[in-house]
Design a protein around this motif. Structure first.
Motif, PDB file in Angstrom:
ATOM      1  N   ASN A 155      91.980  31.897   0.448  1.00 28.19           N
ATOM      2  CA  ASN A 155      91.197  32.084   1.677  1.00 28.19           C
ATOM      3  C   ASN A 155      90.880  30.768   2.374  1.00 28.19           C
ATOM      4  OD1 ASN A 155      91.101  34.812   1.725  1.00 28.19           O
ATOM      5  ND2 ASN A 155      88.969  35.020   1.062  1.00 28.19           N
ATOM      6  N   ASP A 161      94.654  38.603   7.854  1.00 27.69           N
ATOM      7  CA  ASP A 161      94.456  39.535   6.755  1.00 27.69           C
ATOM      8  C   ASP A 161      95.595  40.558   6.681  1.00 27.69           C
ATOM      9  OD1 ASP A 161      92.117  38.320   5.938  1.00 27.69           O
ATOM     10  OD2 ASP A 161      90.865  39.525   7.271  1.00 27.69           O
ATOM     11  N   HIS A 187      81.081  27.991   5.786  1.00 27.56           N
ATOM     12  CA  HIS A 187      81.387  28.446   7.146  1.00 27.56           C
ATOM     13  C   HIS A 187      82.770  29.104   7.161  1.00 27.56           C
ATOM     14  CE1 HIS A 187      78.718  24.923   8.815  1.00 27.56           C
ATOM     15  NE2 HIS A 187      78.098  25.668   7.940  1.00 27.56           N
ATOM     16  N   TRP A 306      86.827  39.913  13.983  1.00 24.54           N
ATOM     17  CA  TRP A 306      87.957  39.182  14.554  1.00 24.54           C
ATOM     18  C   TRP A 306      89.201  40.049  14.594  1.00 24.54           C
ATOM     19  CZ3 TRP A 306      86.144  37.650   9.606  1.00 24.54           C
ATOM     20  CH2 TRP A 306      87.052  37.789   8.546  1.00 24.54           C
ATOM     21  N   HIS A 313      92.206  32.734  10.435  1.00 20.66           N
ATOM     22  CA  HIS A 313      90.894  32.302   9.955  1.00 20.66           C
ATOM     23  C   HIS A 313      91.022  31.740   8.554  1.00 20.66           C
ATOM     24  CE1 HIS A 313      91.435  36.341   8.327  1.00 20.66           C
ATOM     25  NE2 HIS A 313      90.644  35.965   7.330  1.00 20.66           N
ATOM     26  N   LYS A 314      89.982  30.998   8.157  1.00 21.33           N
ATOM     27  CA  LYS A 314      89.943  30.509   6.771  1.00 21.33           C
ATOM     28  C   LYS A 314      88.496  30.261   6.370  1.00 21.33           C
ATOM     29  CE  LYS A 314      90.026  25.560   7.589  1.00 21.33           C
ATOM     30  NZ  LYS A 314      90.558  24.259   7.197  1.00 21.33           N
ATOM     31  N   ALA A 315      88.252  30.345   5.065  1.00 24.24           N
ATOM     32  CA  ALA A 315      86.957  29.963   4.511  1.00 24.24           C
ATOM     33  C   ALA A 315      86.942  28.442   4.439  1.00 24.24           C
ATOM     34  CB  ALA A 315      86.790  30.550   3.121  1.00 24.24           C
ATOM     35  N   ARG A 326      77.327  33.457  -2.561  1.00 22.43           N
ATOM     36  CA  ARG A 326      77.645  33.728  -1.148  1.00 22.43           C
ATOM     37  C   ARG A 326      78.227  35.135  -1.145  1.00 22.43           C
ATOM     38  NH1 ARG A 326      82.519  33.057   2.216  1.00 22.43           N
ATOM     39  NH2 ARG A 326      82.002  32.409   4.345  1.00 22.43           N
ATOM     40  N   ARG A 330      83.730  42.585   3.543  1.00 17.06           N
ATOM     41  CA  ARG A 330      84.593  42.766   4.722  1.00 17.06           C
ATOM     42  C   ARG A 330      85.082  44.199   4.839  1.00 17.06           C
ATOM     43  NH1 ARG A 330      89.849  40.027   3.832  1.00 17.06           N
ATOM     44  NH2 ARG A 330      90.800  42.094   3.860  1.00 17.06           N
TER      45      ARG A 330
HETATM   46  C1  OGA Z   1      88.171  37.280   4.834  1.00 12.02           C
HETATM   47  C2  OGA Z   1      88.167  35.797   4.745  1.00 12.02           C
HETATM   48  C3  OGA Z   1      86.754  33.844   4.872  1.00 12.02           C
HETATM   49  C4  OGA Z   1      85.364  33.479   4.461  1.00 12.02           C
HETATM   50  O1  OGA Z   1      87.096  37.860   4.666  1.00 12.02           O
HETATM   51  O2  OGA Z   1      89.227  37.853   5.088  1.00 12.02           O
HETATM   52  O3  OGA Z   1      89.212  35.207   4.762  1.00 12.02           O
HETATM   53  O4  OGA Z   1      84.831  32.499   5.028  1.00 12.02           O
HETATM   54  N1  OGA Z   1      86.971  35.213   4.695  1.00 12.02           N
HETATM   55  O5  OGA Z   1      84.837  34.137   3.570  1.00 12.02           O
END
Ligand code: OGA
Ligand code: MN
Length: 354
Positions: A155, A161, A187, A306, A313-315, A326, A330
């Motif tokens: 991630n 996704d 973030h 999104w 996207h990325k964590a 945390r 989702r």
């Molecule tokens: C997701 C993902 C990123 C995060 O939920 O698909 O990539 O910041 N999350 O947790």
């Protein structure tokens, strides 16, 4: 592809963008046709970046969205959201059930039954919730050295996704249940892949449009990239790929999108080296800080919606990982566009691991 490259994105973004993205000011007030705010009856939209991303206020999540509000969100989705790609809703007050219900109002939901079938115990009570937390099933911190801890590292690479599944994800709705203390990271960053496509040199754009490359996506590939030692013995070609056009029209906005992700293992028809060169060039291009917006999660109930078919996207990671829980969950809406299934057979097969 390093994660360190982008953790300082906030300092590299234009001042105005950064201020907007991290603004703690009250609800946006006025709207200007060309300015940062726009109103749609009940809801107010504040732009977060020059090309995409917006914070939405004025939605009452305390009861199921009424038809009018939903129509507004859908209209925004068809018009503005189609441009924004990423919508931030603060302090929604949503719980598991209303979170799922909101997702369901946007389309047909994906679920985690393949993961359960592969042997994962579920901490959560609904198969429609993807557990994106760093929490083990007993409620303690997930040991990063476990298979799930290592898999989570994937991630941290820019991705979309479920592109590795036969039917890709359209919208994802990520909701905060519990956050680490401020300043500990955690973030989520987003990248605008339509703007990235628009900015490609003309000759490369032309090549991509003419050749219409097919990208083969694999969850195992991105996991291996993120955790090479742990997944050293995994061979992505032993598993099915999700096959999608690399460049395709994002139908609701009528704009072209570079549908790329860390999951892309190879392109059809090309020698391995040439395929990798093109993938890396495009991925590096699309993940430049100028195409990114970073969202800071602030409160329980914050939700980001999104569109995986026009953004990555990325964590972002951070010091919290081994110290603080945390808890993010989702809901994933299957893509409803005409290219949702790419070149894949329409089966319910999905990739999963414990
Ligand atoms: C997701 C993902 C990123 C995060 O939920 O698909 O990539 O910041 N999350 O947790
Ligand atoms: Mn994701």
């Amino acid at each position: 592809m390093s994660t360190t490259q982008t953790t300082n994105v906030a300092t590299e973004m234009p001042q105005s963008t950064r201020t907007a993205a991290f603004s703690t000011s009250g609800p946006p007030t006025s709207m200007a046709p060309n300015g940062t705010n726009a109103e749609h009856g009940h809801i107010t939209i504040k732009k977060l970046h020059a090309t995409f991303g917006a914070e939405v206020s004025g939605v009452d999540f305390s009861r199921p969205l009424d038809d009018e509000t939903l129509a507004e969100i859908r209209a925004a989705a068809a018009k503005d959201f189609a441009q924004y790609g990423v919508l931030v809703f603060r302090k929604t007050g949503l719980d598991d059930e209303s979170h799922i219900a909101f997702g369901r109002q946007l389309g047909e939901l994906d679920d985690i039954t393949p993961y359960l079938g592969a042997g994962r115990a579920n901490r959560l009570n609904h198969v429609e919730l993807f557990d994106v937390s760093n929490i083990a099933t007993d409620g303690g911190l997930l040991n990063p050295d476990t298979a799930r801890g290592q898999a989570n590292k994937g991630n941290n690479l820019f991705h979309v996704d479920s592109s590795f599944n036969p039917r890709r994800a359209g919208y994802s709705l990520l909701l905060v249940h519990e956050l680490p203390p401020p300043g500990m990271g955690g973030h989520t960053a987003f990248a605008d892949t339509r703007a990235a496509f628009d900015d490609l040199p003309d000759d490369l754009k032309k090549e991509l449009l003419e050749r219409n490359y097919i990208a083969n996506h694999s969850m195992w590939h991105s996991r291996k990239l993120a955790a090479p030692d742990f997944f050293a013995d995994v061979e992505p070609t032993d598993y099915a790929f999700g096959r999608h056009q690399l460049v395709q029209k994002h139908e609701v906005s009528d704009r072209m999108n570079l549908y790329i992700a860390a999951h892309v293992h190879h392109l059809d028809w090309l020698e391995e080296k040439e395929s990798r060169r093109i993938i890396d060039t495009l991925y590096e291009h699309a993940t430049q800080p100028k195409y990114q917006v970073e969202i800071e999660w602030r409160d329980k109930g914050d939700l980001v919606l999104w569109d995986n078919t026009c953004t990555m996207h990325k964590a972002v990671g951070g010091d919290f990982l081994r110290k603080y829980r945390r808890d993010m969950r989702r809901v994933t809406v299957h893509d409803g566009s005409s290219t949702a299934w790419g070149l894949n057979d329409k089966t319910a097969l999905r990739q999963g691991m414990p």
